[in-house]
Scaffold this motif. Structure first.
Motif, short mmCIF file in Angstrom:
data_model
loop_
_atom_site.label_atom_id
_atom_site.label_comp_id
_atom_site.label_asym_id
_atom_site.label_seq_id
_atom_site.Cartn_x
_atom_site.Cartn_y
_atom_site.Cartn_z
N GLN A 179 0.78 -1.24 0.00
CA GLN A 179 0.00 0.00 0.00
C GLN A 179 0.81 1.29 0.00
OE1 GLN A 179 -0.79 -2.42 2.56
NE2 GLN A 179 -2.19 -3.33 1.10
N GLU A 180 2.13 1.23 0.20
CA GLU A 180 2.89 2.46 0.39
C GLU A 180 4.28 2.39 -0.24
OE1 GLU A 180 3.53 5.53 4.07
OE2 GLU A 180 3.66 3.40 4.52
N ASN A 192 6.71 9.71 1.80
CA ASN A 192 5.92 8.51 1.51
C ASN A 192 4.64 8.92 0.80
OD1 ASN A 192 7.90 7.40 3.09
ND2 ASN A 192 6.54 6.38 4.49
N SER A 236 0.91 6.83 -0.84
CA SER A 236 0.23 5.55 -1.00
C SER A 236 0.34 5.09 -2.46
CB SER A 236 -1.25 5.66 -0.60
OG SER A 236 -1.99 6.32 -1.59
#
Length: 110
Positions: free
Chosen positions: A65-66, A87, A89
């Motif tokens: 997811q990231e 960061n 997603s």
């Protein structure tokens, strides 16, 4: 599933420096032939971790997811991590790739 994110939301969540790095990354590291490779790298959920090292940036898939984008050119010169890494997603990144021409525009305004 892709998650829409506007430039304004991106800046509010991650800051102006991250936005500048994102547009820089899109222009320097992702050409038209490479978009499909990047899209596959990000969207395959069973490929949970990995790295792509470009000329100036490292894209690290932290989990399904990231991802983390690191300006490896600046990393040795700046002590504060937030100045050279952020960061995002996977869902937001995939949306940005779909809208890459729009996101690349601001790179040329500087």
């Amino acid at each position: 599933m892709k998650k829409k994110i506007t430039k304004e939301e991106f800046i509010n969540q991650k800051g102006e420096l991250a936005y500048d790095a994102m547009t820089d990354f899109l222009n320097l590291e992702i050409d038209d032939d490479f978009i499909e490779v990047m899209y596959s790298f990000l969207s395959v959920a069973n490929f949970r971790v990995g790295e792509y090292e470009g000329n100036q940036y490292l894209l690290r898939k932290l989990n399904a997811q990231e991802v983390e984008i690191i300006d490896i050119g600046s990393e040795g010169f700046v002590e504060e991590e937030k100045l050279f890494r952020f960061n995002i997603s996977v869902a937001e990144f995939l949306y940005i790739l779909d809208e890459i021409d729009e996101w690349r525009k601001d790179f040329w305004k500087n």
